[in-house]
Design a protein around this motif. Structure first.
Motif, short mmCIF file in Angstrom:
data_model
loop_
_atom_site.label_atom_id
_atom_site.label_comp_id
_atom_site.label_asym_id
_atom_site.label_seq_id
_atom_site.Cartn_x
_atom_site.Cartn_y
_atom_site.Cartn_z
N THR A 92 0.79 -1.06 0.00
CA THR A 92 -0.08 0.10 -0.06
C THR A 92 0.95 1.32 0.10
O THR A 92 1.64 1.47 0.72
CB THR A 92 -0.81 -0.01 1.23
OG1 THR A 92 -1.63 -1.17 1.09
CG2 THR A 92 -1.73 1.16 0.95
N ALA A 116 -2.89 -0.67 -3.19
CA ALA A 116 -3.70 0.42 -2.97
C ALA A 116 -2.96 1.70 -2.90
O ALA A 116 -1.80 1.77 -2.39
CB ALA A 116 -4.53 0.10 -1.69
N GLY A 216 -6.26 0.23 -9.19
CA GLY A 216 -6.27 -0.32 -7.81
C GLY A 216 -7.05 0.71 -6.98
O GLY A 216 -7.62 2.04 -7.32
N PRO A 217 -7.52 0.41 -5.88
CA PRO A 217 -8.31 1.33 -5.14
C PRO A 217 -7.34 2.42 -4.74
O PRO A 217 -6.26 2.64 -4.56
CB PRO A 217 -8.48 0.22 -3.52
CG PRO A 217 -8.03 -0.95 -3.97
CD PRO A 217 -7.28 -0.82 -5.07
N VAL A 218 -8.12 3.91 -4.43
CA VAL A 218 -7.47 4.82 -4.32
C VAL A 218 -8.36 5.73 -3.21
O VAL A 218 -9.70 5.90 -3.39
CB VAL A 218 -7.43 5.92 -5.41
CG1 VAL A 218 -6.75 7.15 -5.34
CG2 VAL A 218 -6.47 5.18 -6.68
N ARG A 219 -7.69 6.21 -2.26
CA ARG A 219 -8.61 6.83 -1.12
C ARG A 219 -7.85 8.12 -0.97
O ARG A 219 -6.42 8.16 -0.85
CB ARG A 219 -8.75 6.16 0.09
CG ARG A 219 -9.79 4.98 0.10
CD ARG A 219 -10.02 4.31 1.36
NE ARG A 219 -10.42 5.30 2.41
CZ ARG A 219 -12.01 5.63 2.78
NH1 ARG A 219 -12.65 5.14 1.96
NH2 ARG A 219 -11.99 6.34 3.51
N ALA A 271 -7.79 1.54 3.89
CA ALA A 271 -7.46 1.25 2.31
C ALA A 271 -6.53 0.41 1.96
O ALA A 271 -6.86 -0.25 0.92
CB ALA A 271 -6.41 2.78 1.94
N ALA A 272 -5.75 -0.02 3.10
CA ALA A 272 -4.85 -1.14 2.68
C ALA A 272 -5.85 -2.46 2.83
O ALA A 272 -5.67 -3.56 2.23
CB ALA A 272 -3.82 -1.46 3.94
N GLU A 274 -8.86 -2.68 1.78
CA GLU A 274 -9.68 -2.48 0.69
C GLU A 274 -9.09 -3.56 -0.63
O GLU A 274 -9.58 -4.00 -1.18
CB GLU A 274 -9.97 -1.36 -0.09
CG GLU A 274 -10.95 -0.52 0.58
CD GLU A 274 -11.26 0.89 -0.10
OE1 GLU A 274 -10.04 1.54 -0.25
OE2 GLU A 274 -12.29 1.12 -0.25
N ALA A 275 -7.63 -3.70 -0.43
CA ALA A 275 -6.84 -4.38 -1.63
C ALA A 275 -6.89 -5.93 -1.26
O ALA A 275 -6.22 -6.61 -2.21
CB ALA A 275 -5.52 -3.69 -1.58
N ARG A 281 -13.53 -6.17 -0.54
CA ARG A 281 -13.66 -4.88 -1.09
C ARG A 281 -15.11 -4.27 -1.07
O ARG A 281 -15.32 -3.38 -0.37
CB ARG A 281 -12.85 -4.27 -2.15
CG ARG A 281 -11.28 -4.43 -1.91
CD ARG A 281 -10.75 -3.55 -2.99
NE ARG A 281 -11.08 -4.18 -4.34
CZ ARG A 281 -10.34 -5.08 -4.91
NH1 ARG A 281 -9.05 -5.76 -4.24
NH2 ARG A 281 -10.61 -5.65 -6.19
#
Length: 305
Positions: A92, A116, A216-219, A271-272, A274-275, A281
């Motif tokens: 992450t 992420a 990938g996931p982005v916050r 956030a971590a 989520e991946a 997720r």
């Protein structure tokens, strides 16, 4: 968890890249700091996470030698080489301010290695007048001669930090000591970083004008009182990353790792998490454990008091 002292690795062209590393459990975190800072600025955060961590000194800052050129891409390339040298994978990536712009470029450069992406008041998602003014030739020459003296003086160093970085908040003593002891080196590094940020904002290929090549996931996180990187730049984040989830914390300025030290590890942990797996997720996307409210898109920004 205690943090280790900084170590050095040698980049392919022989330059030094400094970093600190801390052991832990689970998917690792790679941390990228902002302007006037270095990896030591993450010490409180590192002490509060159970995950293994690698925190770099950006080129030209802390113990790292200068980048090959004042471009966000150059910083990303050096960190990619450092990550490869350390054998870090499936991590992450967390970037604050300038480090957010660098982290974005890094995620696009090595997308298969980034699980992420977490952006904390990231630069390079809109134009920043102060950066563009500071990169002008005349102003740059003035800063080159005056900033080392100003940073070496505790009063003026405090004023510069409060005005340019901390939204009027006093820097901690350790931060002030780093600014003063590395005044000459800091000036050159800051000038290169300011130019890189200004050029990134003016570029036809700027992040906020296109979709970035990372799926990938982005916050992204902003403070409602951030005077350094306006939260209106969240629009640019959503252009670059349509999948991004934006959160605003009420009353916070530009430094979540100092102003909300207890909350930030939980935000990054979410956030971590989520991946981990697509099904997980989808389940976890229903609520934000930091704000304890449904997460919403920009325009209805989630607020966490």
């Amino acid at each position: 968890m205690s943090t280790t002292r900084t170590k050095n690795l040698i980049l392919p062209d022989g330059r030094v890249l400094a970093y600190r590393q801390s052991p832990g459990r689970g998917r690792p975190l790679v941390l990228v700091h902002g302007l006037f800072d270095c990896s030591a600025g993450w010490k409180t955060f590192i002490a509060r996470t159970h995950r293994p961590v690698v925190a770099f000194d950006l080129p030209g800052m802390g113990g790292s030698e200068r980048p090959t050129r004042p471009k966000i891409s150059a910083y990303a390339e050096d960190l990619a080489d450092g990550i490869d040298s350390l054998g870090v994978d499936d991590f992450t990536l967390v970037g604050h301010s300038l480090g957010g712009g660098v982290a974005t470029a890094l995620a696009e450069l090595i997308p298969d290695q980034v699980a992420a992406l977490v952006l904390l008041a990231p630069s390079c998602f809109g134009r920043i007048t102060a950066s563009e003014l500071g990169s002008a030739p005349v102003v740059s020459r003035i800063l080159r001669h005056t900033m080392p003296l100003a940073l070496a003086n505790p009063v003026t160093a405090t004023g510069i930090y409060m005005a340019m970085v901390a939204n009027g908040r006093m820097p901690d003593r350790e931060m002030l000591g780093r600014l003063r002891s590395g005044a000459l080196r800091t000036t050159a590094g800051v000038q290169m970083a300011v130019k890189a940020t200004a050029d990134a904002g003016r570029s036809k290929d700027a992040f906020f004008r296109r979709e970035v090549g990372f799926q990938g996931p982005v916050r992204a996180l902003w403070g409602s009182k951030d005077l350094v990187v306006p939260r209106s730049h969240a629009d640019g984040v959503l252009t670059a990353f349509p999948q991004a989830r934006i959160t605003v914390w009420d009353g916070m300025g530009h430094h979540p790792q100092r102003e909300r030290a207890a909350d930030l590890p939980r935000f990054v942990e979410y956030a971590a998490a989520e991946a981990r797996a697509p099904a997980r997720r989808r389940r976890m996307a229903l609520a934000d454990p930091v704000s304890l409210r449904p997460a919403v898109s920009y325009g209805q920004l989630a607020e966490a008091a």
